[in-house]
Write an enzyme that holds these catalytic residues in place. Structure first.
Site, mmCIF file in Angstrom:
data_model
loop_
_atom_site.group_PDB
_atom_site.id
_atom_site.type_symbol
_atom_site.label_atom_id
_atom_site.label_comp_id
_atom_site.label_asym_id
_atom_site.label_seq_id
_atom_site.Cartn_x
_atom_site.Cartn_y
_atom_site.Cartn_z
ATOM 1 N N ARG A 45 12.808 65.526 2.340
ATOM 2 C CA ARG A 45 14.042 65.122 2.436
ATOM 3 C C ARG A 45 14.231 63.707 2.013
ATOM 4 O O ARG A 45 13.361 63.069 1.812
ATOM 5 C CB ARG A 45 15.006 65.326 3.879
ATOM 6 C CG ARG A 45 13.649 65.071 4.836
ATOM 7 C CD ARG A 45 13.875 64.099 5.869
ATOM 8 N NE ARG A 45 14.771 62.975 5.636
ATOM 9 C CZ ARG A 45 14.413 61.814 5.408
ATOM 10 N NH1 ARG A 45 13.280 61.265 5.230
ATOM 11 N NH2 ARG A 45 15.501 60.753 5.197
ATOM 12 N N ALA A 47 17.257 61.275 -0.401
ATOM 13 C CA ALA A 47 17.817 61.797 -1.771
ATOM 14 C C ALA A 47 16.927 61.446 -2.937
ATOM 15 O O ALA A 47 16.646 62.626 -3.528
ATOM 16 C CB ALA A 47 19.147 60.716 -2.194
ATOM 17 N N ARG A 85 20.210 71.989 -1.904
ATOM 18 C CA ARG A 85 21.271 70.951 -0.938
ATOM 19 C C ARG A 85 22.108 70.340 -1.879
ATOM 20 O O ARG A 85 21.659 69.832 -3.267
ATOM 21 C CB ARG A 85 20.440 69.784 -0.456
ATOM 22 C CG ARG A 85 19.460 70.172 0.601
ATOM 23 C CD ARG A 85 18.845 69.314 1.475
ATOM 24 N NE ARG A 85 19.693 68.766 2.455
ATOM 25 C CZ ARG A 85 19.312 67.648 3.063
ATOM 26 N NH1 ARG A 85 18.393 66.955 3.003
ATOM 27 N NH2 ARG A 85 20.335 67.262 3.962
ATOM 28 N N GLN A 194 16.185 61.829 12.411
ATOM 29 C CA GLN A 194 15.473 61.371 11.241
ATOM 30 C C GLN A 194 15.015 59.810 11.696
ATOM 31 O O GLN A 194 13.958 59.348 11.375
ATOM 32 C CB GLN A 194 16.289 61.204 9.834
ATOM 33 C CG GLN A 194 16.118 62.767 8.969
ATOM 34 C CD GLN A 194 17.237 63.527 9.647
ATOM 35 O OE1 GLN A 194 18.020 63.202 10.784
ATOM 36 N NE2 GLN A 194 18.165 63.999 8.787
ATOM 37 N N ASP A 235 23.369 59.118 -0.498
ATOM 38 C CA ASP A 235 22.949 60.341 -1.182
ATOM 39 C C ASP A 235 23.871 60.295 -2.222
ATOM 40 O O ASP A 235 23.460 61.249 -3.235
ATOM 41 C CB ASP A 235 23.397 61.421 -0.108
ATOM 42 C CG ASP A 235 22.144 61.412 0.819
ATOM 43 O OD1 ASP A 235 22.341 60.761 1.732
ATOM 44 O OD2 ASP A 235 21.108 62.395 0.568
ATOM 45 N N ASN A 245 26.630 59.403 2.934
ATOM 46 C CA ASN A 245 25.298 59.027 3.552
ATOM 47 C C ASN A 245 25.296 59.925 4.871
ATOM 48 O O ASN A 245 26.354 60.419 5.223
ATOM 49 C CB ASN A 245 24.965 57.728 3.548
ATOM 50 C CG ASN A 245 23.665 57.554 4.044
ATOM 51 O OD1 ASN A 245 22.425 58.090 3.422
ATOM 52 N ND2 ASN A 245 23.332 56.686 5.060
HETATM 53 O O1 MRU Z 1 19.647 64.983 5.193
HETATM 54 P P1 MRU Z 1 18.339 63.968 4.744
HETATM 55 O O2 MRU Z 1 17.551 63.585 5.902
HETATM 56 O O3 MRU Z 1 17.895 64.083 3.591
HETATM 57 O O4 MRU Z 1 19.498 62.655 4.826
HETATM 58 C C1 MRU Z 1 19.011 61.363 4.280
HETATM 59 C C2 MRU Z 1 19.946 60.466 4.070
HETATM 60 O O5 MRU Z 1 21.018 60.366 4.464
HETATM 61 C C3 MRU Z 1 19.471 59.075 3.387
HETATM 62 O O6 MRU Z 1 20.073 57.892 4.255
HETATM 63 C C4 MRU Z 1 19.646 59.194 2.013
HETATM 64 O O7 MRU Z 1 19.208 60.216 1.496
HETATM 65 C C5 MRU Z 1 19.099 57.684 1.476
HETATM 66 S S1 MRU Z 1 17.214 58.078 1.252
HETATM 67 C C6 MRU Z 1 16.696 56.782 0.376
#
Ligand code: MRU
Length: 345
Positions: A45, A47, A85, A194, A235, A245
């Protein structure tokens, strides 16, 4: 350095982030379907890392192709991975890059083996470039961090979310190496945690002073003057600076403005989607309600309650102090700032 995804002998090896911090286990993906499910289930996971993994998935998709099946296999892989996604634009950016590389190889009449090698090289290149990008984001962002900084962050934006040291966490790591960080507050980041599972783990690994908080504690910390700035990742960033985000980011941005605290967004150029004019055009992933009504296998709500679970929210541009990118720091007005930085893209 944590390596959350790698290409090895025609397989994509993925550190299964669902098991962290309890267990360090790896998934060996030999099919596009396995890669797609790893992305959907959040085994992998973040971005930039979703983009990198998607690119490796494309290389995997044509591993067994013959001349007669190459185009069909490529298209099937492309279609499957792009349905995983919807929010992080880095996935579509990486898939488009793979598509351009593939079309060039085919147009130049390369053999099937050369196309396979060419796509694997392209994916490895995307991965390697992201490591360099993260270092630049870290360097550019660290200039904004004052001495004895107390920084609040949300979700996970570090080595587990990128091909390098991270975006927001990359800034924090760089500032820490410069001796400027006195405390990082990590939001636990409900519903999938996370922040507590991944960011807390990374901060401890790098010996960065860290304190875990529940998401709902941020307002109180700010009111108590315990937070000097907020840094988050993104994201997808629209042309006017509105950005998506992890859900909860919007609330933090409003709170930061209320308390007069700088609110920074660290992201690579591949997270900017200038074809989407504002935040209303950003697709927001809706996930299963069970992620809200349980933590892992432990129910935290009655089984039959309805739950709302958007994975991201959109923060209006007016709450952003600056975007930190590998090309430099962009302050308002954002449309003009993006144009100046990205016209050379
Ligand atoms: O659902 P996720 O864990 O993929 O979400 C991740 C985020 O929202 C992060 O803040 C974003 O992807 C930036 S990662 C450098």
């Amino acid at each position: 350095m944590i390596c959350p995804v790698r290409w090895s002998d025609g397989a994509v090896i993925i550190l299964d982030q669902r098991e962290l911090p309890g267990r360090v286990t790896y998934l060996t993906c030999r099919t596009v379907e396995q890669v797609a499910r790893a992305i959907e289930s959040l085994a992998v996971r973040g971005a930039p890392l979703i983009g990198i993994t998607g690119a490796y998935g494309m290389a995997l998709g044509i591993r067994r192709s013959r001349p007669s099946t190459l185009e069909r296999d490529f298209t099937a892989a492309f279609d499957r991975i792009r349905r995983t996604r919807p929010t992080a634009v880095n996935l579509f950016w990486a898939l488009d890059k793979m598509d351009r590389a593939y079309r060039t190889l085919v147009r130049n009449r390369r053999t099937v083996d050369q196309v396979k090698a060419g796509l694997a090289a392209e994916a490895l290149g995307i991965h390697r470039d992201d490591a360099r990008t993260c270092r630049m984001i870290g360097k550019n962002g660290a200039c904004l961090i004052p001495r004895r900084a107390r920084i609040l962050t949300h979700c996970n934006t570090g080595s587990l979310a990128t091909g390098g040291i991270g975006t927001a966490l990359g800034v924090i790591r760089t500032a820490h190496r410069q001796g400027k960080v006195s405390m990082v507050y990590a939001d636990e980041t409900r519903p999938l945690l996370q922040g507590s599972r991944l960011t807390a783990w990374e901060l401890l690994q790098h010996h960065i002073p860290a304190t875990l908080i529940c998401d709902s504690m941020a307002a109180g910390l700010m009111a108590g003057e315990m937070v000097g700035c907020v840094i988050v990742g993104a994201d997808r960033i629209a042309a006017n600076g509105d950005f998506a985000n992890k859900v909860g980011t919007y609330g933090l941005a409003v709170l930061s403005r209320h308390h007069g605290i700088p609110f920074y967004v660290a992201a690579p150029v591949s997270t900017f989607d200038l074809s989407t004019s504002n935040g209303r055009g950003i697709p927001i992933e809706q996930r299963r309600g069970e992620e809200v009504t349980a933590i892992g296998r432990i129910a935290t709500a009655p089984a039959t309650i309805q739950a709302h679970n958007p994975s991201f929210d959109v923060t209006p541009a007016r709450y952003v102090t600056a975007f930190i990118t590998e090309r430099g720091v962009i302050t308002p007005p954002f449309r003009a700032g993006f144009k100046a930085k990205f016209d050379a893209r």
